[in-house]
Structure formats: C-alpha cells, structure tokens
Scaffold this motif. Structure first.
Motif, PDB file in Angstrom:
ATOM      1  N   ARG A 122     -40.142 -81.653  44.308  1.00  0.00           N
ATOM      2  CA  ARG A 122     -39.374 -80.893  45.301  1.00  0.00           C
ATOM      3  C   ARG A 122     -38.280 -80.097  44.592  1.00  0.00           C
ATOM      4  O   ARG A 122     -37.539 -80.642  43.764  1.00  0.00           O
ATOM      5  CB  ARG A 122     -38.760 -81.826  46.345  1.00  0.00           C
ATOM      6  CG  ARG A 122     -38.188 -81.037  47.518  1.00  0.00           C
ATOM      7  CD  ARG A 122     -37.605 -81.899  48.594  1.00  0.00           C
ATOM      8  NE  ARG A 122     -37.321 -81.087  49.771  1.00  0.00           N
ATOM      9  CZ  ARG A 122     -36.499 -81.438  50.750  1.00  0.00           C
ATOM     10  NH1 ARG A 122     -35.898 -82.619  50.694  1.00  0.00           N
ATOM     11  NH2 ARG A 122     -36.289 -80.639  51.770  1.00  0.00           N
ATOM     12  N   ASP A 124     -34.809 -78.118  43.561  1.00  0.00           N
ATOM     13  CA  ASP A 124     -33.373 -78.268  43.764  1.00  0.00           C
ATOM     14  C   ASP A 124     -32.825 -76.973  44.338  1.00  0.00           C
ATOM     15  O   ASP A 124     -33.223 -75.879  43.918  1.00  0.00           O
ATOM     16  CB  ASP A 124     -32.667 -78.566  42.433  1.00  0.00           C
ATOM     17  CG  ASP A 124     -33.034 -79.935  41.887  1.00  0.00           C
ATOM     18  OD1 ASP A 124     -33.151 -80.872  42.698  1.00  0.00           O
ATOM     19  OD2 ASP A 124     -33.206 -80.055  40.658  1.00  0.00           O
ATOM     20  N   CYS A 125     -31.921 -77.095  45.287  1.00  0.00           N
ATOM     21  CA  CYS A 125     -31.331 -75.919  45.922  1.00  0.00           C
ATOM     22  C   CYS A 125     -29.831 -75.939  45.697  1.00  0.00           C
ATOM     23  O   CYS A 125     -29.126 -76.792  46.242  1.00  0.00           O
ATOM     24  CB  CYS A 125     -31.664 -75.893  47.414  1.00  0.00           C
ATOM     25  SG  CYS A 125     -31.027 -74.444  48.270  1.00  0.00           S
ATOM     26  N   GLN A 133     -33.551 -74.068  50.955  1.00  0.00           N
ATOM     27  CA  GLN A 133     -34.342 -75.266  50.662  1.00  0.00           C
ATOM     28  C   GLN A 133     -35.702 -75.171  51.320  1.00  0.00           C
ATOM     29  O   GLN A 133     -36.727 -75.503  50.716  1.00  0.00           O
ATOM     30  CB  GLN A 133     -33.613 -76.517  51.159  1.00  0.00           C
ATOM     31  CG  GLN A 133     -34.313 -77.821  50.754  1.00  0.00           C
ATOM     32  CD  GLN A 133     -34.256 -78.076  49.261  1.00  0.00           C
ATOM     33  OE1 GLN A 133     -33.171 -78.250  48.711  1.00  0.00           O
ATOM     34  NE2 GLN A 133     -35.412 -78.108  48.601  1.00  0.00           N
ATOM     35  N   ASP A 137     -39.168 -75.143  49.324  1.00  0.00           N
ATOM     36  CA  ASP A 137     -40.166 -76.172  49.649  1.00  0.00           C
ATOM     37  C   ASP A 137     -41.509 -75.512  49.953  1.00  0.00           C
ATOM     38  O   ASP A 137     -42.569 -76.005  49.533  1.00  0.00           O
ATOM     39  CB  ASP A 137     -39.711 -76.990  50.861  1.00  0.00           C
ATOM     40  CG  ASP A 137     -38.619 -77.996  50.516  1.00  0.00           C
ATOM     41  OD1 ASP A 137     -38.300 -78.131  49.314  1.00  0.00           O
ATOM     42  OD2 ASP A 137     -38.095 -78.635  51.445  1.00  0.00           O
ATOM     43  N   SER A 186     -35.716 -74.720  40.715  1.00  0.00           N
ATOM     44  CA  SER A 186     -34.420 -74.639  41.387  1.00  0.00           C
ATOM     45  C   SER A 186     -34.178 -73.210  41.835  1.00  0.00           C
ATOM     46  O   SER A 186     -34.797 -72.266  41.336  1.00  0.00           O
ATOM     47  CB  SER A 186     -33.292 -75.089  40.443  1.00  0.00           C
ATOM     48  OG  SER A 186     -33.193 -74.196  39.345  1.00  0.00           O
TER      49      SER A 186
END
Length: 522
Positions: A122, A124-125, A133, A137, A186
């Motif tokens: 997943r 990173d934001c 996010q 995703d 990210s």
C-alpha cells in the motif's frame, strides 16, 4: 474442481494465490453468464449484452467462450464450468462466484513458486488530503492487476499485501508475504505538482534495485494514473524488465548445471546471446533445459518462438528442424495462453503468410482486445495494423502507446518504429529509429528503403552494401513474403521503394526489377 472468485470490475479470476487476468470482453461475457447461472443464455443475447449496436458474428462469441475455458482449464467435451447447449447457447454450470474487491478474503501467498513473486504494498501518502491516498491505492491496485497478466512472474494478492504493516523491516515483510520482491511507493503534493515515487526492493536483502520518480502537474487524475500504471508495470515485467534483470544478476557466474528451470529461462534471455547464430543456439539449449523442467512456462515457449525465428531468418528458412520446433512452440504457447499478444501476433503473421486473411484479421482483433503491461505487445499490434490491416491511425496509436511506456527504448523497440515510420511515409523518422540499435536486418532494410525514398541514393547504396555484408543472399521479395507484408497498400509502398533500391544493385535480376516496378505501379 476449483472454486473461482470472479471480479468483473478487475477482469480477474482468483483461486487461492492463483490470479488470472482476462480481457474486458471475456469478462463481460462471463459476467452475463454468471448473472444467469445455470440458465441457457442464447448467443444473440450475449451479443446484444456485450456488443450492443454492433454487427458481430457468432464466431466471435465462440472465441471468447474458448478463451474463458482456457483460463479456467475447462474442456468443451466434458465441461465443468461452461456448457455449450447445441443450437441454443451457453450455460454457466461451474463454481464461479461473482465477487467485488471489497468482499475478497485475504490469503497467504503460495510457497515454492517457480517464478519470482512480487508484492505491491500500500502506498505512503505524505499529504493529509484523503483523495491522494485513494488515488494512489487505485494506482497500486491497477499495477497489481497488470502484473497478474505477466506470465513470467507471480503476484501476491492486493488484499494480503495491503494488510501488512509496512513499518517493519522490509525483509520481514517479504518473508511474511512469501515474496522475493516488494514494490513500495509514495506521493507528496507540492502546490500544483504531485511527486510520485516507486521503488523495487529485493526481499532477500532489503535493498533498492530500481526506482521511478515522476513530477506531474495536478490535473485530470485518470490519465495521470493510467500513465504511471503503464510505465511502472512495463518497467517491471518482460524479458528486459527489472525483475528479470534482478534474477539475471542473481545467477551471474553460476554454473549451468546448478540452475533450475526458471533460471535457465532467465539465462536464455541474455541479450549477449542474441548477437549471432552461436549465441542463439546456446539460448535455445537453455530454453530446452527450462521446458524439460517447467513445460507449462508460457514465456519460455514464446522465447523459443523468437529464437527459432531469428535462427530461421539467418538460414533463409531452410532449416526444417528449426521450423518444426518453431511451429510446435507457437502451438504450445497458444494452448497455454491463447491471450498472449506476441503469440497472437505470430499466428496473425502466419495466417497472412498462408493467404488466410480472415483468420489474420480475427487474430488482430483479439490481440487489440488484450491489456498487457508489456510495451512489446503494443509494438507487435502496431506491426499487425500496418502490415495486414493497413490501419495507419491504429498502428501509430499502438506504437506511441508502446514507446511511451519505455523510458529508454532498446534498439529492437526502435526497429518497430523504423518499419512503421517507413510505411507512414515519415522517412526521416524511419532512418533515425533504424540508427538507434545495432545493424539488424530489419533496421537495415527500412533504413535503406527510406533513404531511397528520400532521394539520398548514396546513403541508400551504402546501407544496401552493409545489408549484403550481413546476408549475401538477402532478397527483398523473400523478405516481404516471410514477414509478411500482406496488405496491397503496404506492398505497393514497399515495392515502390525497392524499385528505386534495386536500380542501385547490379546483382538484382531483371525479372525482379520488373516485378518491383509492376507492384509500384499498382
């Protein structure tokens, strides 16, 4: 009988850790059958549901039913999933459960994979806005789906990889997921710019082995996401992808006798073996070793097709053993994966070469319906669109789509560009593209023809001499037949240029020159 979960929105079939991607049309057909499970669905109803407003023959429906059976491992004679009711239609009878992403149950990655396993974690934001996010995703999900369509790697399900705590040591994450590689990412937003970073991590060492960074203006998110997905997925997969490169580095220096089946495949793809006939035959030996151990590795059969074709070209298509091996590899690869674009490309060319244009056009349509992460697929489609279909707009779109996914196109990528640019009449682009790689026959042919059409006859004469130096028996007519250049418009353009070139070549028989002149006049 396996119990499959079917996610129509992702166009995937999932059983445990096995994830199979299918085409949008195949997913639509299966979705309609699943909605009427255990009921007979007439062909006409499927056509109206999947191709509304279009004139489609029943044969196309049968092709997608065939594709679904191949994906499910089903048999039309003894069906377990899709039954053909003669004269009436089709019926879904097997254990296939329509599922949404949200309803999926996480599972552990299978152990002992014979292919490299990758997990897309997943993202990173670094921005508090929830939209970013959600955007990342979605990008990570799409990359996961694209990677499942690459047969030479295995992919941990999104539900398992997204559930992991990424704050721990990445080596522990890889061990927990059973993955050899992790894709971490990210996003950070600065004013009107989004900085997005992807990094490929070696799960054994925790070290970074590849990274991709893009700084894009914030605008329409959908095209931005599509661009990122295409570039990242293409960079990771394929015979020159980062995962394959990492595997190649891992076995560098090892003795051939110590390699397993997949590692023989990796070594067979070594670009240094593609330079001459001796190297290609060594590559073929590695592929034989691979397939003796892993006979269902589609990528190895596809590479066997490529190597056999290169060797056959060098021998003037006279080596019958090679041609027989090539035909078997094509048949086996198509049986294992009837949606592989490169195999559809080969079959379309073979059909056109034999004069079966109907089958060739059908295969082209199927190839264009695939959604492969590999830029090679788009380059193959661009060739089909110009050599057989003579659809310049579609060919150029496929070429540009493929090249846009490649940060630094290799020489063999640019050969597709040189050939297409010649047929589009963009001779300067054809010459530039042909110069990007080594002097391969295809690059030399279309460089020479483009120089002749640009009235640069001295350069064309020098290129022709180089071509003859590579292959003293080279013949433009045989080259056109073996490729093949099948559409009359493409043939006319080709022979118009050949007519100019052959006047520079004193060895060209008068009969061939007359034939070139005749084609050019048509």
């Amino acid at each position: 009988m396996k119990r499959w979960q079917f996610i129509e929105e992702d166009r995937t079939l999932i059983c445990g850790s096995e994830v199979i991607g299918i085409t949008p049309k195949a997913a639509a057909v299966l979705g309609h059958l699943a909605a009427r499970k255990d009921k007979i669905v007439p062909r006409e109803e499927l056509i109206d549901a999947v191709w509304p407003g279009l004139h489609v023959t029943p044969d196309l429906v049968r092709e997608y039913i065939f594709d679904l059976r191949a994906a499910l491992g089903d048999d039309a004679k003894s069906p377990r999933y899709i039954e053909t009711v003669r004269g009436k239609g089709f019926r879904l009878i097997g254990d296939i459960v329509p599922t949404t992403r949200r309803d999926m149950v996480p599972h552990e990655a299978s152990k002992g994979e014979i292919r490299p396993m990758i997990a897309v974690l997943r993202p990173d934001c670094y921005d508090t806005a929830p939209q970013w996010q959600g955007f990342m995703d979605g990008v990570a999900e799409d990359i996961t789906i694209m990677l499942t369509r690459a047969r030479e790697i295995a992919v941990v399900s999104r539900h398992s990889s997204f559930a992991i705590d990424t704050g721990q040591d990445l080596r522990d994450v890889a061990t927990h997921l059973g993955a050899g590689y992790l894709l971490v990412s990210s996003i950070a937003v600065f004013d009107d710019t989004a900085r997005i970073v992807f990094q490929l991590v070696d799960g054994r060492t925790g070290g970074y082995i590849w990274s991709h960074r893009s700084d894009d203006p914030i605008g329409a998110l959908l095209p931005l996401g599509d661009k990122i997905v295409g570039q990242v997925a293409n960079a990771l997969v394929g015979w020159q992808g980062e995962v394959h490169r990492a595997e190649f580095r891992m076995i560098a220096g090892r003795d051939d006798a110590s390699l397993n089946g997949y590692q023989h495949f990796v070594r067979a793809c070594d670009p240094n073996l593609q330079r001459d006939a001796n190297g290609l035959r060594k590559s073929l030996q590695h592929l034989d070793q691979c397939l003796a151990r892993q006979p269902d590795l589609v990528s190895a059969w596809v590479m066997t097709c490529v190597v056999c074709h290169c060797l056959s070209t060098m021998s003037g298509f006279q080596d019958q053993a090679l041609l027989k091996k090539y035909d078997r590899a094509v048949e086996k690869a198509f049986t294992l994966d009837p949606n592989d674009v490169y195999i559809l490309y080969i079959l379309a060319l073979k059909s056109a070469r034999s004069g079966d244009q109907v089958t060739a056009h059908s295969l082209i349509r199927r190839a264009m319906d695939q959604h492969s992460p590999d830029a090679r697929s788009f380059l193959a489609i661009s060739a089909l669109c110009i050599l057989i279909d003579w659809n310049p707009d579609a060919a150029l779109e496929a070429l540009d789509n493929g090249l846009s996914r490649i940060t630094l196109p290799a020489g063999w990528h640019r050969m597709f560009e040189a050939r297409l640019a010649f047929f589009l009449g963009d001779y300067s682009r054809a010459v530039d593209a042909s110069m990007a790689g080594r002097d391969h026959v295809t690059a030399l042919v279309f460089r020479c023809l483009s120089q002749a059409m640009s009235d640069d006859l001295d350069a064309a004469s020098q290129t022709l001499a180089t071509l003859r130096g590579h292959d003293a028996a080279f013949d433009f007519r045989s080259y056109a037949n073996n490729l093949p250049i099948a559409h009359p418009e493409a043939l006319a353009r080709y022979y118009q240029a050949v007519a100019r070139v052959t006047r520079l070549d004193d060895t060209t028989p008068h009969a061939v020159l007359a034939e070139c002149t005749k084609w050019a006049a048509q």
